[in-house]
Design a protein around this motif. Structure first.
Motif, PDB file in Angstrom:
ATOM      1  N   ASP A   2       0.835  -1.216  -0.104  1.00  0.00           N
ATOM      2  CA  ASP A   2       0.123  -0.095  -0.017  1.00  0.00           C
ATOM      3  C   ASP A   2       0.843   1.396   0.170  1.00  0.00           C
ATOM      4  O   ASP A   2       0.295   2.278   0.292  1.00  0.00           O
ATOM      5  N   GLY A   3       2.250   1.299  -0.094  1.00  0.00           N
ATOM      6  CA  GLY A   3       3.046   2.313  -0.083  1.00  0.00           C
ATOM      7  C   GLY A   3       3.260   2.911   1.334  1.00  0.00           C
ATOM      8  O   GLY A   3       2.991   2.339   2.313  1.00  0.00           O
ATOM      9  N   ILE A   4       4.202   3.723   1.475  1.00  0.00           N
ATOM     10  CA  ILE A   4       4.616   4.400   2.669  1.00  0.00           C
ATOM     11  C   ILE A   4       3.640   5.049   3.459  1.00  0.00           C
ATOM     12  O   ILE A   4       3.590   5.183   4.566  1.00  0.00           O
ATOM     13  N   SER A   5       2.604   5.432   2.703  1.00  0.00           N
ATOM     14  CA  SER A   5       1.627   6.087   3.462  1.00  0.00           C
ATOM     15  C   SER A   5       0.779   5.274   4.426  1.00  0.00           C
ATOM     16  O   SER A   5       0.088   5.422   5.272  1.00  0.00           O
ATOM     17  N   SER A   6       0.976   3.800   4.355  1.00  0.00           N
ATOM     18  CA  SER A   6       0.307   2.724   5.152  1.00  0.00           C
ATOM     19  C   SER A   6       1.138   2.956   6.499  1.00  0.00           C
ATOM     20  O   SER A   6       0.316   2.482   7.432  1.00  0.00           O
ATOM     21  N   ILE A   7       2.169   3.383   6.585  1.00  0.00           N
ATOM     22  CA  ILE A   7       2.774   3.576   8.013  1.00  0.00           C
ATOM     23  C   ILE A   7       2.061   4.536   8.737  1.00  0.00           C
ATOM     24  O   ILE A   7       2.123   4.380  10.121  1.00  0.00           O
ATOM     25  N   MET A   8       1.504   5.375   8.171  1.00  0.00           N
ATOM     26  CA  MET A   8       0.494   6.419   8.989  1.00  0.00           C
ATOM     27  C   MET A   8      -0.713   5.545   9.740  1.00  0.00           C
ATOM     28  O   MET A   8      -1.007   5.884  11.003  1.00  0.00           O
ATOM     29  N   ASN A  68       2.483  14.918   4.112  1.00  0.00           N
ATOM     30  CA  ASN A  68       2.874  15.382   2.670  1.00  0.00           C
ATOM     31  C   ASN A  68       4.142  14.583   2.345  1.00  0.00           C
ATOM     32  O   ASN A  68       4.329  14.172   0.917  1.00  0.00           O
ATOM     33  N   PHE A  69       4.888  13.867   3.022  1.00  0.00           N
ATOM     34  CA  PHE A  69       6.405  13.103   2.912  1.00  0.00           C
ATOM     35  C   PHE A  69       5.519  11.947   2.124  1.00  0.00           C
ATOM     36  O   PHE A  69       6.095  11.280   1.115  1.00  0.00           O
ATOM     37  N   CYS A  70       4.541  11.250   2.981  1.00  0.00           N
ATOM     38  CA  CYS A  70       4.211  10.104   2.542  1.00  0.00           C
ATOM     39  C   CYS A  70       3.507   9.926   1.298  1.00  0.00           C
ATOM     40  O   CYS A  70       3.859   9.185   0.272  1.00  0.00           O
ATOM     41  N   VAL A  71       2.588  10.873   1.186  1.00  0.00           N
ATOM     42  CA  VAL A  71       1.832  11.412  -0.308  1.00  0.00           C
ATOM     43  C   VAL A  71       2.935  11.460  -1.586  1.00  0.00           C
ATOM     44  O   VAL A  71       2.820  10.839  -2.551  1.00  0.00           O
ATOM     45  N   ALA A  72       3.955  12.373  -1.265  1.00  0.00           N
ATOM     46  CA  ALA A  72       4.965  12.568  -2.264  1.00  0.00           C
ATOM     47  C   ALA A  72       5.756  11.328  -2.417  1.00  0.00           C
ATOM     48  O   ALA A  72       5.981  11.078  -3.701  1.00  0.00           O
ATOM     49  N   ALA A  73       6.117  10.697  -1.672  1.00  0.00           N
ATOM     50  CA  ALA A  73       7.059   9.326  -1.773  1.00  0.00           C
ATOM     51  C   ALA A  73       6.350   8.258  -2.618  1.00  0.00           C
ATOM     52  O   ALA A  73       6.849   7.693  -3.497  1.00  0.00           O
ATOM     53  N   ASP A  74       4.918   8.296  -2.388  1.00  0.00           N
ATOM     54  CA  ASP A  74       4.167   7.314  -2.988  1.00  0.00           C
ATOM     55  C   ASP A  74       4.084   7.547  -4.333  1.00  0.00           C
ATOM     56  O   ASP A  74       4.170   6.798  -5.368  1.00  0.00           O
ATOM     57  N   LYS A  75       3.873   8.986  -4.790  1.00  0.00           N
ATOM     58  CA  LYS A  75       3.876   9.379  -6.236  1.00  0.00           C
ATOM     59  C   LYS A  75       5.096   9.352  -6.973  1.00  0.00           C
ATOM     60  O   LYS A  75       5.135   8.751  -7.982  1.00  0.00           O
ATOM     61  N   LEU A 118       8.574   6.240 -10.916  1.00  0.00           N
ATOM     62  CA  LEU A 118       9.919   5.510 -11.066  1.00  0.00           C
ATOM     63  C   LEU A 118       9.646   4.129 -11.449  1.00  0.00           C
ATOM     64  O   LEU A 118      10.298   3.873 -12.471  1.00  0.00           O
ATOM     65  N   SER A 119       8.694   3.473 -11.060  1.00  0.00           N
ATOM     66  CA  SER A 119       8.406   2.297 -11.378  1.00  0.00           C
ATOM     67  C   SER A 119       7.859   2.105 -12.842  1.00  0.00           C
ATOM     68  O   SER A 119       8.201   1.214 -13.420  1.00  0.00           O
ATOM     69  N   ASP A 120       7.035   3.220 -13.099  1.00  0.00           N
ATOM     70  CA  ASP A 120       6.434   3.071 -14.566  1.00  0.00           C
ATOM     71  C   ASP A 120       7.524   3.539 -15.690  1.00  0.00           C
ATOM     72  O   ASP A 120       7.678   2.720 -16.671  1.00  0.00           O
ATOM     73  N   ARG A 121       8.630   4.221 -15.068  1.00  0.00           N
ATOM     74  CA  ARG A 121       9.797   4.391 -16.152  1.00  0.00           C
ATOM     75  C   ARG A 121      10.743   3.165 -16.253  1.00  0.00           C
ATOM     76  O   ARG A 121      10.989   2.939 -17.233  1.00  0.00           O
TER      77      ARG A 121
END
Length: 437
Positions: free
Chosen positions: A362-368, A384-391, A396-399
């Motif tokens: 679920d991304g690093i946002s799940s740590i919240m 803000n950090f968690c949202v930006a990190a997941d984006k 990067l994964s798509d690229r």
């Protein structure tokens, strides 16, 4: 600190150089670990349950017999002498972890107080050691356990198991009979099947004198043949006959000469990877000249390997184009939170495994969610950090998954190996077992 893979000793160093007082003592640190484990375990189980539900829905739409899962084990120490190991099952469609087990054959408390029989009886339920036997058996036991509990956990059955062939896990699954009147199918990881070609060719080169050398079975040629073998399977993962045809096409292509071209199995047309077929399609064969062909001695030596690695039974298990890439990626996530060069007990590995499942699924946002379970306040900067990190992670994964990026990685890897071979030829062998004697 656990997200960073840092324990009590690291916390003390950090506080000292930040001019902070000693934070906590070891006894209280152990209590904190227990609290953190409970919170991460709760969020982890919720994440895996959601992933299993989605996997079940996709499987039902595709009308497959049971879920397709990939399993893989990873150990804290190489050489199968590790005291700790982790095993994960990942759904093929969602590419998310749906079950995980941390195995341990060591308990620090037992080591120091094993002489007290009364204490041992009360300690049994809290003992960190949950495995008896060799380290290699950890993967086998854990996968069987996860198969046997799939119905009680998620009311599902695992119909196909994607394995790497490095252990007897699948044979043990069949022997354990986890489901009544339901058989599990074996699927091969294409990356590991491709590696078999390279391994067999390298072993053959070592075994047969005179097979290597310029114009023969060089390391560069072995890498090429392995890559071509893997591509032949990947590009035709829906047909055994097409796989087999393209596998042999790559070998006969290498022994073709101007006098005896053997490109009947190569794909035709101007878009073919075969330059001879491309020239034929554009009516320019009169200008085409073959490169130096592979000697017949090399062809005859490696042909049995191609016979073995293109048999119907193996290729049938390659249908579908399955890999264990997700498991390998997940393993790296776990060990980044519990580094192999730092010793720790099973509780730390359990926390690392739980946190890795949450961030992987679920991304690093799940740590919240873990922070909320610990009754911690989630601040603006953290959010803000968690949202930006997941984006950024998705971008990067798509690229990295683009065809251009894949081709660039393959080309770079090949160029590095070629450069390394040139350097060794110029300098001679300067490093190896017993070379100084």
């Amino acid at each position: 600190m656990r997200l960073l893979g840092i324990g009590l000793h690291g916390i003390k160093i950090f506080c000292a150089f930040m001019e902070l007082s000693r934070p906590i003592f070891h006894s209280f640190y152990d209590k904190l670990l227990s609290t953190i484990f409970n919170a991460t375990d709760l969020v982890c189980k919720t994440s895996m349950e959601k992933a299993a539900t989605v996997e079940k829905e996709v499987s039902a739409r595709e009308n497959t017999s049971g879920l397709v899962v990939s399993g893989d084990g990873s150990w804290r120490k190489r050489g199968f002498s590790s005291l700790f190991g982790l095993v994960s099952l990942i759904g093929w469609n969602t590419e998310k972890v749906i079950d995980i087990i941390i195995k341990s054959s060591y308990c620090k408390a037992c080591e120091y107080t094993a002489e007290y029989s009364e204490w041992l009886q009360s300690h049994e339920n809290n003992c960190e050691a949950n495995h008896m036997g060799s380290a290699g058996k950890m993967e086998v036991d854990a996968v069987i356990e996860m198969f046997q509990r799939s119905e009680s956990l998620y009311e599902i059955k695992y119909g196909s198991y994607i394995g790497d062939g490095d252990s007897k896990t699948f044979a043990s699954i069949l022997k354990s009979e986890p489901y009544e009147n339901f058989s599990v199918q074996k699927k091969e990881c294409l990356d590991h099947v491709q590696k078999r070609m390279g391994t067999r060719l390298r072993n053959l080169k070592k075994k047969v004198p005179g097979l290597g050398g310029k114009g023969k079975l060089t390391n560069k040629l072995i890498d090429e043949l392995s890559i071509y073998y893997g591509l032949a399977i990947r590009r035709n993962h829906d047909s055994i006959e097409k796989m087999k045809n393209d596998i042999w096409a790559t070998l006969y292509h290498k022994i073709s000469t101007n006098e005896k071209p053997q490109h009947d199995k190569c794909p035709v047309g101007e878009n073919s990877w075969c330059l001879w077929q491309k020239s034929k399609a554009s009516n320019t064969l009169h200008n085409f000249s073959h490169k130096t062909a592979l000697p017949d001695t090399v062809f005859n030596a490696i042909k049995p390997i191609y016979d073995e690695l293109s048999n119907d039974d193996l290729l049938n298990r390659c249908l579908g184009g399955f890999t264990q890439n997700s498991n390998e990626s997940f393993n790296a996530t776990v060990w980044s939170m519990a580094p192999k060069f730092r010793s720790s007990g099973k509780t730390v590995l359990d926390i690392a495994g739980n946190l890795a499942v949450c961030t992987f699924n679920d991304g690093i946002s799940s740590i919240m969610n873990v922070m909320k379970a610990l009754d911690m306040t989630v601040g603006t900067n953290c959010y803000n950090f968690c949202v930006a990190a997941d984006k950024l992670r998705i971008h990067l994964s798509d690229r990295l998954l683009s065809e251009a990026a894949k081709e660039a990685r393959i080309a770079l890897k090949s160029a590095r190996k070629e450069e390394e071979a040139m350097n060794i030829n110029m300098e001679g062998q300067l490093y190896g077992p017993g070379i100084a004697d």
